[in-house]
Write a protein that holds these residues in place. Structure first.
Motif, PDB file in Angstrom:
ATOM      1  N   MET A  95       0.736  -1.362   0.100  1.00 20.79           N
ATOM      2  CA  MET A  95      -0.041  -0.173   0.111  1.00 20.79           C
ATOM      3  C   MET A  95       0.828   1.377  -0.078  1.00 20.79           C
ATOM      4  O   MET A  95       1.883   1.399   0.875  1.00 20.79           O
ATOM      5  CB  MET A  95      -0.979  -0.133   1.381  1.00 20.79           C
ATOM      6  CG  MET A  95      -1.698   1.127   1.460  1.00 20.79           C
ATOM      7  SD  MET A  95      -2.736   1.176   2.916  1.00 20.79           S
ATOM      8  CE  MET A  95      -4.042   1.990   2.813  1.00 20.79           C
ATOM      9  N   ASP A  96       0.430   2.126  -0.843  1.00 20.26           N
ATOM     10  CA  ASP A  96       1.529   3.353  -0.826  1.00 20.26           C
ATOM     11  C   ASP A  96       0.484   4.433  -0.269  1.00 20.26           C
ATOM     12  O   ASP A  96      -0.694   4.531  -0.619  1.00 20.26           O
ATOM     13  CB  ASP A  96       1.738   3.754  -2.416  1.00 20.26           C
ATOM     14  CG  ASP A  96       2.798   2.888  -2.948  1.00 20.26           C
ATOM     15  OD1 ASP A  96       3.560   2.481  -2.272  1.00 20.26           O
ATOM     16  OD2 ASP A  96       2.894   2.671  -4.004  1.00 20.26           O
ATOM     17  N   LYS A  97       1.053   5.200   0.415  1.00 20.93           N
ATOM     18  CA  LYS A  97      -0.066   6.256   1.116  1.00 20.93           C
ATOM     19  C   LYS A  97       1.160   7.642   1.733  1.00 20.93           C
ATOM     20  O   LYS A  97       2.210   7.707   1.220  1.00 20.93           O
ATOM     21  CB  LYS A  97      -0.606   6.033   2.397  1.00 20.93           C
ATOM     22  CG  LYS A  97       0.578   5.657   3.377  1.00 20.93           C
ATOM     23  CD  LYS A  97      -0.347   5.285   4.738  1.00 20.93           C
ATOM     24  CE  LYS A  97       0.414   5.686   6.115  1.00 20.93           C
ATOM     25  NZ  LYS A  97       0.215   7.031   6.491  1.00 20.93           N
ATOM     26  N   LEU A  98       0.412   8.848   1.818  1.00 16.29           N
ATOM     27  CA  LEU A  98       1.065   9.932   2.344  1.00 16.29           C
ATOM     28  C   LEU A  98       1.143   9.799   3.614  1.00 16.29           C
ATOM     29  O   LEU A  98       0.399   9.118   4.502  1.00 16.29           O
ATOM     30  CB  LEU A  98       0.364  11.134   1.717  1.00 16.29           C
ATOM     31  CG  LEU A  98       0.204  11.550   0.413  1.00 16.29           C
ATOM     32  CD1 LEU A  98      -0.868  12.739   0.181  1.00 16.29           C
ATOM     33  CD2 LEU A  98       1.521  11.738  -0.336  1.00 16.29           C
TER      34      LEU A  98
ATOM     35  N   VAL B 255      -2.460   9.233  -3.605  1.00 12.43           N
ATOM     36  CA  VAL B 255      -1.126   9.088  -4.207  1.00 12.43           C
ATOM     37  C   VAL B 255      -1.439   8.452  -5.766  1.00 12.43           C
ATOM     38  O   VAL B 255      -0.429   9.324  -6.552  1.00 12.43           O
ATOM     39  CB  VAL B 255      -0.324   7.952  -3.379  1.00 12.43           C
ATOM     40  CG1 VAL B 255       0.589   7.162  -3.999  1.00 12.43           C
ATOM     41  CG2 VAL B 255      -0.334   8.326  -2.183  1.00 12.43           C
ATOM     42  N   HIS B 256      -2.524   7.833  -6.077  1.00  9.49           N
ATOM     43  CA  HIS B 256      -2.707   7.575  -7.404  1.00  9.49           C
ATOM     44  C   HIS B 256      -2.868   8.892  -8.344  1.00  9.49           C
ATOM     45  O   HIS B 256      -2.266   9.272  -9.307  1.00  9.49           O
ATOM     46  CB  HIS B 256      -3.845   6.690  -7.651  1.00  9.49           C
ATOM     47  CG  HIS B 256      -4.330   6.316  -8.879  1.00  9.49           C
ATOM     48  ND1 HIS B 256      -5.050   7.027  -9.728  1.00  9.49           N
ATOM     49  CD2 HIS B 256      -4.000   5.246  -9.407  1.00  9.49           C
ATOM     50  CE1 HIS B 256      -5.163   6.405 -10.783  1.00  9.49           C
ATOM     51  NE2 HIS B 256      -4.662   5.308 -10.987  1.00  9.49           N
ATOM     52  N   ASP B 257      -3.386   9.900  -7.731  1.00  4.28           N
ATOM     53  CA  ASP B 257      -3.731  11.068  -8.496  1.00  4.28           C
ATOM     54  C   ASP B 257      -2.199  11.779  -8.526  1.00  4.28           C
ATOM     55  O   ASP B 257      -1.738  12.356  -9.700  1.00  4.28           O
ATOM     56  CB  ASP B 257      -4.620  12.104  -7.635  1.00  4.28           C
ATOM     57  CG  ASP B 257      -6.009  11.727  -7.727  1.00  4.28           C
ATOM     58  OD1 ASP B 257      -6.003  10.877  -8.688  1.00  4.28           O
ATOM     59  OD2 ASP B 257      -6.872  12.329  -6.980  1.00  4.28           O
ATOM     60  N   ILE B 258      -1.383  11.771  -7.447  1.00  2.14           N
ATOM     61  CA  ILE B 258       0.057  12.340  -7.641  1.00  2.14           C
ATOM     62  C   ILE B 258       0.896  11.659  -8.649  1.00  2.14           C
ATOM     63  O   ILE B 258       1.505  12.188  -9.242  1.00  2.14           O
ATOM     64  CB  ILE B 258       0.668  12.245  -6.064  1.00  2.14           C
ATOM     65  CG1 ILE B 258       0.086  13.275  -5.342  1.00  2.14           C
ATOM     66  CG2 ILE B 258       2.151  12.646  -6.297  1.00  2.14           C
ATOM     67  CD1 ILE B 258       0.467  12.980  -3.833  1.00  2.14           C
ATOM     68  N   LEU B 259       0.651  10.265  -8.737  1.00  2.00           N
ATOM     69  CA  LEU B 259       1.573   9.460  -9.536  1.00  2.00           C
ATOM     70  C   LEU B 259       0.950   9.783 -10.795  1.00  2.00           C
ATOM     71  O   LEU B 259       1.823   9.943 -11.893  1.00  2.00           O
ATOM     72  CB  LEU B 259       1.265   7.905  -9.341  1.00  2.00           C
ATOM     73  CG  LEU B 259       1.965   7.418  -8.024  1.00  2.00           C
ATOM     74  CD1 LEU B 259       1.638   6.003  -7.788  1.00  2.00           C
ATOM     75  CD2 LEU B 259       3.525   7.754  -8.118  1.00  2.00           C
TER      76      LEU B 259
ATOM     77  N   LYS C 263      -0.187  12.624 -12.087  1.00  2.00           N
ATOM     78  CA  LYS C 263       0.496  14.065 -12.467  1.00  2.00           C
ATOM     79  C   LYS C 263       1.854  13.965 -12.773  1.00  2.00           C
ATOM     80  O   LYS C 263       2.504  14.890 -13.503  1.00  2.00           O
ATOM     81  CB  LYS C 263       0.137  15.010 -11.290  1.00  2.00           C
ATOM     82  CG  LYS C 263      -1.164  15.520 -11.084  1.00  2.00           C
ATOM     83  CD  LYS C 263      -1.293  16.170 -10.034  1.00  2.00           C
ATOM     84  CE  LYS C 263      -2.666  16.560  -9.728  1.00  2.00           C
ATOM     85  NZ  LYS C 263      -2.638  17.578  -8.335  1.00  2.00           N
ATOM     86  N   THR C 264       2.685  12.961 -12.140  1.00  3.34           N
ATOM     87  CA  THR C 264       4.091  12.740 -12.477  1.00  3.34           C
ATOM     88  C   THR C 264       4.187  12.041 -13.787  1.00  3.34           C
ATOM     89  O   THR C 264       5.361  11.730 -14.078  1.00  3.34           O
ATOM     90  CB  THR C 264       4.910  12.137 -11.434  1.00  3.34           C
ATOM     91  OG1 THR C 264       4.501  10.660 -10.924  1.00  3.34           O
ATOM     92  CG2 THR C 264       4.882  12.919  -9.978  1.00  3.34           C
ATOM     93  N   GLU C 265       3.390  11.886 -14.439  1.00  2.62           N
ATOM     94  CA  GLU C 265       3.133  11.099 -15.481  1.00  2.62           C
ATOM     95  C   GLU C 265       3.867   9.596 -15.867  1.00  2.62           C
ATOM     96  O   GLU C 265       3.972   9.312 -16.664  1.00  2.62           O
ATOM     97  CB  GLU C 265       4.122  11.965 -16.731  1.00  2.62           C
ATOM     98  CG  GLU C 265       3.404  13.503 -16.965  1.00  2.62           C
ATOM     99  CD  GLU C 265       4.289  14.177 -17.838  1.00  2.62           C
ATOM    100  OE1 GLU C 265       5.248  13.833 -18.312  1.00  2.62           O
ATOM    101  OE2 GLU C 265       3.683  15.289 -18.257  1.00  2.62           O
ATOM    102  N   LEU C 266       3.774   9.137 -14.699  1.00  2.00           N
ATOM    103  CA  LEU C 266       3.874   7.490 -14.616  1.00  2.00           C
ATOM    104  C   LEU C 266       2.928   6.682 -15.436  1.00  2.00           C
ATOM    105  O   LEU C 266       3.140   5.844 -16.155  1.00  2.00           O
ATOM    106  CB  LEU C 266       4.003   7.087 -13.271  1.00  2.00           C
ATOM    107  CG  LEU C 266       5.216   7.232 -12.460  1.00  2.00           C
ATOM    108  CD1 LEU C 266       5.109   6.714 -11.046  1.00  2.00           C
ATOM    109  CD2 LEU C 266       6.533   6.869 -13.120  1.00  2.00           C
ATOM    110  N   PHE C 267       1.588   7.124 -15.327  1.00  2.00           N
ATOM    111  CA  PHE C 267       0.695   6.664 -16.379  1.00  2.00           C
ATOM    112  C   PHE C 267       0.618   6.884 -17.709  1.00  2.00           C
ATOM    113  O   PHE C 267       0.265   6.331 -18.631  1.00  2.00           O
ATOM    114  CB  PHE C 267      -0.797   7.004 -15.520  1.00  2.00           C
ATOM    115  CG  PHE C 267      -1.011   6.401 -14.356  1.00  2.00           C
ATOM    116  CD1 PHE C 267      -1.459   5.049 -14.072  1.00  2.00           C
ATOM    117  CD2 PHE C 267      -0.718   6.995 -13.259  1.00  2.00           C
ATOM    118  CE1 PHE C 267      -1.503   4.444 -12.944  1.00  2.00           C
ATOM    119  CE2 PHE C 267      -0.908   6.493 -11.914  1.00  2.00           C
ATOM    120  CZ  PHE C 267      -1.319   4.956 -11.978  1.00  2.00           C
TER     121      PHE C 267
END
Length: 81
Positions: free
Chosen positions: A1-4, A65-69, A71-75
């Motif tokens: 799990m990834d979290k802030l 975290v999904h939204d941040i990822l 924005k960093t263009e990983l998706f």
């Protein structure tokens, strides 16, 4: 799990992106720190290999975290779908 995880006090909003075991308590010990997010300066640092490792091994990021990822263009690069 990834979290802030809040890195500083409540007046300064800088967050650490961490991987934690889903069986640990909410503010439990991190498996690994995988990035930082500063919403005030709109800066993000991501350890992409570490994030990919945890996601490939079944980690589920929180919505934030999904939204941040995203924005960093990983998706966008097709790395995460």
């Amino acid at each position: 799990m990834d979290k802030l995880s809040n890195l500083r006090g409540s007046l300064e909003a800088i967050y650490r992106i961490v991987a934690i075991d889903v069986r640990s308590r909410r503010e439990g010990r991190d498996l690994r720190k995988v990035g930082f997010y500063d919403p005030i300066k709109n800066q993000t640092y991501s350890n992409v290999p570490a994030i990919l490792y945890f996601l490939e091994n079944g980690a589920q990021p929180t919505v934030t975290v999904h939204d941040i990822l995203r924005k960093t263009e990983l998706f966008k690069e097709g790395i995460l779908g």
